[in-house]
Design an enzyme around this catalytic site. Structure first.
Site, PDB file in Angstrom:
ATOM      1  N   HIS A 159       0.835  -1.214   0.000  1.00  0.00           N
ATOM      2  CA  HIS A 159       0.000   0.000   0.000  1.00  0.00           C
ATOM      3  C   HIS A 159       0.866   1.259   0.000  1.00  0.00           C
ATOM      4  O   HIS A 159       0.422   2.310   0.462  1.00  0.00           O
ATOM      5  CB  HIS A 159      -0.953   0.033   1.202  1.00  0.00           C
ATOM      6  CG  HIS A 159      -1.724  -1.235   1.383  1.00  0.00           C
ATOM      7  ND1 HIS A 159      -2.980  -1.417   0.830  1.00  0.00           N
ATOM      8  CD2 HIS A 159      -1.410  -2.381   2.021  1.00  0.00           C
ATOM      9  CE1 HIS A 159      -3.416  -2.636   1.152  1.00  0.00           C
ATOM     10  NE2 HIS A 159      -2.472  -3.241   1.863  1.00  0.00           N
ATOM     11  N   SER A 286      14.527  21.001 -16.358  1.00  0.00           N
ATOM     12  CA  SER A 286      13.285  21.698 -16.665  1.00  0.00           C
ATOM     13  C   SER A 286      13.641  22.984 -17.400  1.00  0.00           C
ATOM     14  O   SER A 286      14.687  23.582 -17.143  1.00  0.00           O
ATOM     15  CB  SER A 286      12.547  22.020 -15.371  1.00  0.00           C
ATOM     16  OG  SER A 286      11.723  23.144 -15.543  1.00  0.00           O
ATOM     17  N   LYS A 292      15.773  21.209 -11.379  1.00  0.00           N
ATOM     18  CA  LYS A 292      15.127  19.928 -11.688  1.00  0.00           C
ATOM     19  C   LYS A 292      16.033  18.914 -12.389  1.00  0.00           C
ATOM     20  O   LYS A 292      16.871  19.262 -13.202  1.00  0.00           O
ATOM     21  CB  LYS A 292      13.897  20.159 -12.577  1.00  0.00           C
ATOM     22  CG  LYS A 292      12.721  20.781 -11.871  1.00  0.00           C
ATOM     23  CD  LYS A 292      12.163  19.946 -10.723  1.00  0.00           C
ATOM     24  CE  LYS A 292      11.348  18.786 -11.212  1.00  0.00           C
ATOM     25  NZ  LYS A 292      10.063  19.184 -11.776  1.00  0.00           N
ATOM     26  N   GLU A 299       9.902   7.676 -17.030  1.00  0.00           N
ATOM     27  CA  GLU A 299       8.513   8.113 -17.233  1.00  0.00           C
ATOM     28  C   GLU A 299       7.991   7.675 -18.602  1.00  0.00           C
ATOM     29  O   GLU A 299       6.851   7.226 -18.735  1.00  0.00           O
ATOM     30  CB  GLU A 299       8.410   9.636 -17.111  1.00  0.00           C
ATOM     31  CG  GLU A 299       8.601  10.136 -15.690  1.00  0.00           C
ATOM     32  CD  GLU A 299       8.718  11.641 -15.643  1.00  0.00           C
ATOM     33  OE1 GLU A 299       7.718  12.293 -15.334  1.00  0.00           O
ATOM     34  OE2 GLU A 299       9.805  12.168 -15.934  1.00  0.00           O
TER      35      GLU A 299
END
Ligand code: ARG
Length: 473
Positions: A159, A286, A292, A299
C-alpha cells in the site's frame, strides 16, 4: 483519375484506382520492412518449384539472380518502392519480373495471403529471438545492480506504506523473475509462430502439388528433430493472426513490468525517497526550474505501456467477427505489431543501459529502513515463539505501537515497565528483535529476503545468465 493499373487488378479490371484509393490501401510504406523475409521465402518457394519441375534450372537461377540484385538495391537504398504495387510482396515480384521474365512463374501455387502470413511469421521469429537476447541483458543489469548494492537494506512496502525490511537486491531480483516469465512466454509464443503456412494458397491450397515440407525445411520451420512444421488447414493458415496477438499480449505484460519498475525508479529518485540517482544521460532538466532533474526515460517507459496495451486491443478488435478467411482488414495487423516490437525493444535496451548508471544512496536507505516499526512483525513472531497465539501477539504489538505513538518514544526505546505493562512476555530480551542484521539472518526460507537467501539468489542468477550468454554465442 489515375491511369495506373496495379498487378493485383490485371486482367479483369479496366480502370485503375484513384490516388486517394491507392493512398488508403497501400501498405508498402510500413510493410517494406518485411523485404528480407519476403525474398528469402521467394527463394525457398522457387527452389521447391524447380524441384517439382515447374521451373527449369535456368529459370531458378534467373529468379535467384533477380532477387539477390533486388535485395542489394533495397539494402543500399536505391530500390524504388511504388505504392501502385500496394505492398512489399507485389513490389518485389513486379520488379523481379521486369528484370527476369522467369519471375512470372514465381507466383505458381502461391498467394499473397499465404505469403504475408509467411513473411510475418519469419519476421516475428527473428524479432522474438532478438527481443529475448535484449531481455537477458536487462536481467543482467538488474542482477549486477543487486550485487553491487548487496548490503543495502530498504523498507519493503505494501500500500506504499513501510512494511518490513528487505534487501534492495531482493527488490531488484523481483523484476528479474518477472522478466524471466516474460521470456518464457515469448519462447512459448515462438513455438506457435514457427509453423510454415506457405502452400495454403489464397484460402484453399492449390491443384499443383507443391512440396510444402521442402519450403518449410529451407526456411527453418522445423522441430527439434528437424522435421518440418507446416500448418494443417489452409483456411486457418491464411486468416490466423493468433500468433501476432499472442506476441502483443506477451509484450503487454512486459510493458506492465517495465511500468512498475519505472515507477519504482521514479519514486526512489524523488527527494522524498532519495534512495537512488539516475545517470544524467537518462534524465532531463526543466526549461523553467533550474534545480530539476527529471527521470524522463523511466517516465516514458511507464507511459509507453499505453500504446502497447492499445496495440493489443486494436488487434483483438480487428480480428473480431471477421468472416473466414482472409479479409483486407488483416492488413491492419502490421502497424500495431511493428510498433509493439519496436517499443518493447527500445525500452528494454534503454532500461538495461540506464540501470548501470543508477547509484544508490546508502544513508537515505539506512535511514528509512532504520525505522524500528518495520520489525513490529518480528516482535509478534518473538511472542509466538514464547507460546502466545499469533492473533494475540498481533494485538499485543499493536498496543505497543499505539503506546509508542502516544508517548512519542520509538517502539524499541520503550522502558522495561512499559513493555511489561502490555505483556508479561515482553522482557528486555524481546528488544533483540530490533537488531536489523539479526532480523535479516532469520529470514531463511527459499524466496525470503534474508541475507543468505538473497546472496544465494544473486549467485544463482549470475550463473544462469552467464551460461545462457555462453550458450547463445
Ligand atoms: N498487403 C496485404 C496484407 O498485409 C497482403 C495480402 C493481400 N491480399 C489480398 N488478397 N489483398 O494483408
Amino acid at each position: 483519375m489515375s491511369k495506373r493499373k496495379p498487378v493485383s487488378r490485371s486482367g479483369r479490371f479496366s480502370g485503375g484506382p484513384g490516388d486517394d484509393v491507392v493512398a488508403y490501401t497501400e501498405s508498402i510504406s510500413f510493410d517494406q520492412r518485411l523485404w528480407r523475409h519476403d525474398i528469402q521465402g521467394s527463394i525457398a518457394h522457387a527452389t521447391m518449384l524447380q524441384s517439382i519441375g515447374v521451373l527449369t534450372k535456368k529459370e531458378l537461377t534467373a529468379i535467384k539472380r533477380g532477387l539477390s540484385a533486388i535485395a542489394k538495391d533495397i539494402e543500399t537504398g536505391v530500390f524504388e518502392w511504388n505504392p501502385d504495387y500496394e505492398d512489399v510482396h507485389m513490389n518485389i515480384e513486379a520488379e523481379l519480373t521486369k528484370r527476369e521474365p522467369a519471375g512470372a512463374k514465381l507466383h505458381t501455387a502461391r498467394s499473397r495471403n499465404d505469403q504475408v502470413a509467411l513473411d510475418t511469421r519469419m519476421w516475428l521469429r527473428d524479432e522474438i529471438v532478438d527481443t529475448i537476447a535484449e531481455l537477458r541483458l536487462l536481467q543482467s543489469a538488474l542482477v549486477n545492480s543487486a550485487a553491487d548494492n548487496a548490503s543495502v537494506l530498504v523498507p519493503g512496502y505494501t500500500h506504499l506504506q513501510r512494511g518490513q525490511p528487505v534487501y534492495f537486491a531482493h527488490h531488484l531480483l523481483a523484476y528479474v523473475e518477472m522478466v524471466d516469465r516474460d521470456i518464457s512466454r515469448l519462447q512459448d509464443c515462438f513455438e506457435r509462430v514457427n509453423i510454415c503456412p506457405l502452400g495454403s494458397g489464397a484460402l484453399a491450397g492449390s491443384t499443383i502439388e507443391i512440396d510444402r515440407g521442402l519450403v518449410a525445411r529451407q526456411l527453418g520451420f522445423v522441430d527439434a528433430k528437424g522435421k518440418p512444421r507446416i500448418t494443417q488447414n489452409s483456411m486457418d493458415a491464411v486468416s490466423d493472426r493468433d500468433y501476432i496477438v499472442e506476441f502483443c499480449a506477451a509484450a503487454a505484460l512486459i510493458a506492465a513490468h517495465y511500468s512498475r519498475l519505472s515507477e519504482d525508479l521514479i519514486l526512489w529518485s524523488s527527494a522524498e525517497f532519495n534512495f537512488v540517482r539516475l545517470g544524467d544521460a537518462y534524465t532531463t532538466g526543466s526549461s523553467l526550474m533550474p534545480q530539476k532533474k527529471n527521470p524522463d526515460i523511466a517516465e516514458l517507459a511507464r507511459g509507453k505501456t499505453g500504446r502497447i496495451y492499445g496495440n493489443l486491443t486494436c488487434l483483438l478488435t480487428t480480428i473480431k467477427g471477421l468472416p473466414m478467411t482472409y479479409n483486407r482488414d488483416l492488413q491492419e495487423d502490421k502497424e500495431p505489431l511493428f510498433d509493439t516490437a519496436d517499443t518493447i525493444r527500445a525500452t528494454t535496451r534503454l532500461l538495461a543501459s540506464m540501470l548501470p548508471t543508477m547509484t544508490v544512496n546508502p544513508e537515505a536507505c539506512a535511514n528509512a529502513v532504520g525505522d524500528p516499526l518495520l520489525l513490529a512483525t518480528d516482535l509478534a513472531d518473538y511472542l509466538v515463539n514464547q507460546g502466545m497465539p499469533f492473533r494475540e501477539a498481533h494485538d499485543v504489538v499493536g498496543s505497543l505501537v499505539a503506546l509508542s505513538e502516544k508517548s512519542g518514544v520509538a517502539i524499541n526505546q520503550l522502558s522495561d515497565s512499559e513493555l511489561q505493562s502490555v505483556s508479561k512476555l515482553l522482557t528486555p530480551a524481546a528488544r533483540s528483535v530490533f537488531d536489523l542484521k539479526r532480523a535479516m539472518k532469520k529470514r531463511k526460507m527459499v524466496g525470503s529476503p534474508g541475507s543468505t537467501q538473497v546472496s544465494k539468489q544473486v549467485g544463482r542468477w549470475r550463473k544462469a545468465l552467464q551460461s545462457l550468454t555462453e550458450a547463445s554465442r
